[in-house]
Design an enzyme around this catalytic site. Structure first.
Site, PDB file in Angstrom:
ATOM      1  N   GLN A   1      10.132  21.597 -12.394  1.00  0.00           N
ATOM      2  CA  GLN A   1       9.895  22.915 -13.003  1.00  0.00           C
ATOM      3  C   GLN A   1       9.030  23.822 -12.126  1.00  0.00           C
ATOM      4  OE1 GLN A   1       8.537  22.478 -17.039  1.00  0.00           O
ATOM      5  NE2 GLN A   1      10.560  21.939 -17.767  1.00  0.00           N
TER       6      GLN A   1
ATOM      7  N   ASP B   1      11.065  25.541  -9.296  1.00  0.00           N
ATOM      8  CA  ASP B   1      12.352  26.098  -9.698  1.00  0.00           C
ATOM      9  C   ASP B   1      12.430  27.615  -9.481  1.00  0.00           C
ATOM     10  OD1 ASP B   1      14.638  26.881 -10.990  1.00  0.00           O
ATOM     11  OD2 ASP B   1      14.346  25.565 -12.709  1.00  0.00           O
TER      12      ASP B   1
ATOM     13  N   TYR C   1      22.500  22.144 -16.610  1.00  0.00           N
ATOM     14  CA  TYR C   1      23.101  23.470 -16.464  1.00  0.00           C
ATOM     15  C   TYR C   1      24.250  23.647 -17.463  1.00  0.00           C
ATOM     16  CZ  TYR C   1      20.396  23.957 -12.202  1.00  0.00           C
ATOM     17  OH  TYR C   1      19.356  24.053 -11.315  1.00  0.00           O
TER      18      TYR C   1
HETATM   19  P1  NAI Z   1      21.782  29.628 -17.406  1.00  0.00           P
HETATM   20  O1  NAI Z   1      21.317  30.723 -16.508  1.00  0.00           O
HETATM   21  O2  NAI Z   1      22.688  28.599 -16.862  1.00  0.00           O
HETATM   22  O3  NAI Z   1      22.480  30.269 -18.719  1.00  0.00           O
HETATM   23  C1  NAI Z   1      21.816  31.199 -19.506  1.00  0.00           C
HETATM   24  C2  NAI Z   1      21.937  30.832 -20.961  1.00  0.00           C
HETATM   25  O4  NAI Z   1      23.250  31.178 -21.403  1.00  0.00           O
HETATM   26  C3  NAI Z   1      21.753  29.369 -21.302  1.00  0.00           C
HETATM   27  O5  NAI Z   1      20.822  29.243 -22.346  1.00  0.00           O
HETATM   28  C4  NAI Z   1      23.133  28.906 -21.735  1.00  0.00           C
HETATM   29  O6  NAI Z   1      23.107  27.897 -22.718  1.00  0.00           O
HETATM   30  C5  NAI Z   1      23.704  30.190 -22.289  1.00  0.00           C
HETATM   31  N1  NAI Z   1      25.159  30.255 -22.335  1.00  0.00           N
HETATM   32  C6  NAI Z   1      26.077  29.730 -21.462  1.00  0.00           C
HETATM   33  N2  NAI Z   1      27.326  30.035 -21.866  1.00  0.00           N
HETATM   34  C7  NAI Z   1      27.195  30.777 -22.997  1.00  0.00           C
HETATM   35  C8  NAI Z   1      28.123  31.402 -23.871  1.00  0.00           C
HETATM   36  N3  NAI Z   1      29.430  31.290 -23.678  1.00  0.00           N
HETATM   37  N4  NAI Z   1      27.639  32.100 -24.914  1.00  0.00           N
HETATM   38  C9  NAI Z   1      26.307  32.211 -25.142  1.00  0.00           C
HETATM   39  N5  NAI Z   1      25.392  31.625 -24.357  1.00  0.00           N
HETATM   40  C10 NAI Z   1      25.817  30.928 -23.302  1.00  0.00           C
HETATM   41  O7  NAI Z   1      20.567  28.839 -18.041  1.00  0.00           O
HETATM   42  P2  NAI Z   1      18.998  28.970 -17.817  1.00  0.00           P
HETATM   43  O8  NAI Z   1      18.526  30.185 -18.471  1.00  0.00           O
HETATM   44  O9  NAI Z   1      18.646  28.872 -16.387  1.00  0.00           O
HETATM   45  O10 NAI Z   1      18.414  27.657 -18.571  1.00  0.00           O
HETATM   46  C11 NAI Z   1      18.985  27.118 -19.737  1.00  0.00           C
HETATM   47  C12 NAI Z   1      18.231  25.845 -20.177  1.00  0.00           C
HETATM   48  O11 NAI Z   1      17.789  25.016 -19.126  1.00  0.00           O
HETATM   49  C13 NAI Z   1      16.987  26.114 -20.989  1.00  0.00           C
HETATM   50  O12 NAI Z   1      16.932  25.128 -21.991  1.00  0.00           O
HETATM   51  C14 NAI Z   1      15.862  25.899 -20.054  1.00  0.00           C
HETATM   52  O13 NAI Z   1      14.645  25.559 -20.678  1.00  0.00           O
HETATM   53  C15 NAI Z   1      16.403  24.733 -19.274  1.00  0.00           C
HETATM   54  N6  NAI Z   1      15.758  24.672 -17.971  1.00  0.00           N
HETATM   55  C16 NAI Z   1      15.141  23.506 -17.602  1.00  0.00           C
HETATM   56  C17 NAI Z   1      14.504  23.425 -16.381  1.00  0.00           C
HETATM   57  C18 NAI Z   1      13.820  22.157 -15.982  1.00  0.00           C
HETATM   58  O14 NAI Z   1      13.713  21.275 -16.804  1.00  0.00           O
HETATM   59  N7  NAI Z   1      13.378  22.033 -14.734  1.00  0.00           N
HETATM   60  C19 NAI Z   1      14.488  24.571 -15.449  1.00  0.00           C
HETATM   61  C20 NAI Z   1      15.199  25.729 -15.934  1.00  0.00           C
HETATM   62  C21 NAI Z   1      15.817  25.767 -17.154  1.00  0.00           C
END
Ligand code: NAI
Length: 381
Positions: free
Chosen positions: A126, A129, A228
Site C-alpha cells: 500500500q 502504490d 483488480y
Molecule cells: P479500479 O481503478 O480498478 O476501479 C475503480 C472502481 O470501479 C473499483 O471499485 C471497481 O470495483 C469499480 N468497478 C469496476 N467495474 C465497474 C462497473 N462495471 N460498474 C461499477 N463499478 C465498477 O480500482 P481501485 O479504485 O484502484 O481499487 C479498488 C479496490 O482495490 C478497493 O477496494 C481498494 O481499497 C483496493 N485497493 C487495495 C490496495 C492494496 O491492498 N494495496 C491498493 C489499491 C486499491
C-alpha cells in the site's frame, strides 16, 4: 547506489522525487542526481534539491551518465532511452503491454526495468502504490472540474432570496478515485449516490455520507487474485446501463471511474443515456485514459453534447504537481527501500510477489510472462 531524477517531458508537471526524500536517501548513503529544472513545475527549485543533498546535473545527458537507477513519472520516450547508460535500472509506471516498442528499445540497452504500476494489491504494497496515490488526486480534481463547469452550486444554501437545493452527484465505481470524489463532493455539500460491482464498497461509501447502489456481483466475480476489477459479461453491462439510466436522468454531476487493468474501460454510459440527462449536467470520465466509460467522451478534451458537458481530460494528477510529486516520491522511496538489498546483490527473488510482479526486464531479458507472451517468439528471453 546512484539514483537519477530527470526532468519529465512537457506537459508533465510532476517530478519523481522531492527534497524530503532526497534527504532520506543521502542520509542512507545513496547519491542522488537531479536534472536542472526537474522540479520547477512542482514549485521545487534546484537550490531546494541541493540543500537536501542532491547534485544538480546541467542536462538530461549529464544526469543519465551519472545514474545507476533512473526514476521516472512517465514511461521514457525513445529519445530519453537513447541517453540511458547500458545496464541501468529503470523504475517507472511502464504499462508494459501497451508499450512493447519501448520494451524492445530497453532490451537493446540491457536495462533492468521495474514497472511500478504492476504491484500486487497487498497490505505491504500500500505504501508503494503509485496508482492509488494518483487515483486519489484524480478523484479530488474530478469534483473541482465538475463544480467549475456546472452552472449551479454544490451545497444547499439558504439565502434571503430563498433556498437553493444541493447538487446531485453520481459516482460510478467507488474505488480509490471514486471514494475521494465522493468525499470531496460531500465536503462541498452535494448529495451523493455511488455504484460499484464490489458489495464491500458500500460500507466505505456510506461512511462518507453518500448512498450506495450495489450492482450485485459476488466478491470472486468482481475482483481477480491481484485485487483488480474483473471484466464482466456483455449482458451484465447491458443490465448495468438499464439501472444507471434510471438515476442519471436526475443527476447534475456524474463521475465515472470504472477500469479493468490492461483492457478498454467498460462502456457504462451510452450516447442515448447522455441525451436523456439534464441540460447543463457535467460528466467527468476518469476512465478516459482507457477510452472512457462514456460512449461520447473524447479523451483529452472537454466537449458539449446534448447540453451535457463531457470532460475527458487526461493525467489529472499532473495538474496538482506539488502533492502528486510528494506522494509519488514517497511511494518510490518505499519501493526502492524494499528493493535495495536485492539490487545491491544483483539477485532478484522471483518468488517474492512484489519483485515478480514489478520486474519486467532483467539486464535486457524479458522476465515477465505476460510481456513474454506479447512479444514475438524471437524476442523472448
Ligand atoms: P479500479 O481503478 O480498478 O476501479 C475503480 C472502481 O470501479 C473499483 O471499485 C471497481 O470495483 C469499480 N468497478 C469496476 N467495474 C465497474 C462497473 N462495471 N460498474 C461499477 N463499478 C465498477 O480500482 P481501485 O479504485 O484502484 O481499487 C479498488 C479496490 O482495490 C478497493 O477496494 C481498494 O481499497 C483496493 N485497493 C487495495 C490496495 C492494496 O491492498 N494495496 C491498493 C489499491 C486499491
Amino acid at each position: 547506489m546512484k539514483v537519477g531524477i530527470p526532468k519529465e517531458l512537457a506537459p508533465e508537471r510532476r517530478v519523481a522525487t522531492v527534497p524530503e526524500i532526497v534527504a532520506k536517501w543521502v542520509k542512507a548513503g545513496i547519491s542522488v542526481g537531479v536534472e536542472a529544472g526537474a522540479g520547477e513545475q512542482a514549485s521545487i527549485s534546484n537550490a531546494d534539491y541541493e540543500n537536501a543533498g542532491a547534485q544538480i546535473q546541467p542536462s538530461a545527458s549529464a544526469l543519465y551518465a551519472h545514474s545507476e537507477i533512473i526514476l521516472k513519472v512517465n514511461p521514457p520516450s525513445s529519445e530519453e532511452v537513447a541517453l540511458f547508460p547500458e545496464s541501468a535500472t529503470l523504475i517507472a509506471p511502464l504499462a508494459p503491454l501497451r508499450h512493447l516498442d519501448l520494451l524492445r528499445q530497453l532490451v537493446g540497452k540491457k536495462i533492468t526495468a521495474f514497472s511500478i504500476d504492476q504491484l500486487p494489491r497487498l497490505a505491504r504494497t500500500q505504501s508503494m502504490d503509485v496508482l492509488s496515490s494518483m487515483s486519489s488526486l484524480a478523484g479530488y480534481k474530478s469534483i473541482l472540474l465538475a463544480a467549475d463547469h456546472l452552472g449551479k452550486l454544490f451545497p444547499m444554501m439558504t439565502t434571503a432570496a430563498g433556498t437553493i437545493l444541493p447538487a446531485k452527484v453520481i459516482v460510478i465505481g467507488a474505488g480509490v478515485a471514486g471514494l475521494q470524489a465522493i468525499a470531496t463532493a460531500r465536503r462541498l455539500g452535494a448529495v451523493v449516490l455511488a455504484f460499484d460491482t464490489r458489495p464491500a464498497a458500500g460500507e466505505q461509501v456510506k461512511s462518507l455520507g453518500a448512498d450506495f447502489v450495489s450492482l450485485e456481483v459476488s466478491h470472486e466475480q468482481a475482483q481477480d487474485a491481484g485485487g483488480y476489477a474483473k471484466e464482466q459479461t456483455a449482458e451484465f453491462y447491458r443490465q448495468e446501463q438499464d439501472i444507471l439510466r434510471r438515476y442519471l436522468k436526475d443527476a447534475d454531476v456524474v463521475i465515472t471511474t470504472a477500469l479493468i487493468p490492461g483492457k478498454r474501460a467498460p462502456l457504462l454510459i451510452t450516447a442515448a443515456m447522455v441525451k436523456e440527462m439534464k441540460p447543463g449536467a457535467v460528466l467527468v470520465d476518469l476512465a478516459a485514459e482507457q477510452q472512457g466509460n462514456c460512449e461520447l467522451s473524447q479523451p483529452g478534451n472537454i466537449i458539449r453534447q446534448h447540453g451535457v458537458t463531457l470532460i475527458g481530460l487526461l493525467n489529472l494528477p499532473s495538474t496538482l504537481p506539488v502533492h502528486a510529486s510528494q506522494l509519488y516520491a514517497r511511494n518510490l522511496f518505499n519501493f526502492l527501500t524494499y528493493l535495495q538489498p536485492q539490487w545491491e546483490k544483483n539477485e532478484f527473488d522471483l518468488t517474492d510477489e512484489i519483485i515478480k510482479s514489478a520486474l519486467i526486464l532483467r539486464q535486457g531479458h524479458v522476465v515477465n510472462p505476460l510481456v513474454q507472451n506479447a512479444l514475438q517468439p524471437a524476442e523472448r528471453a
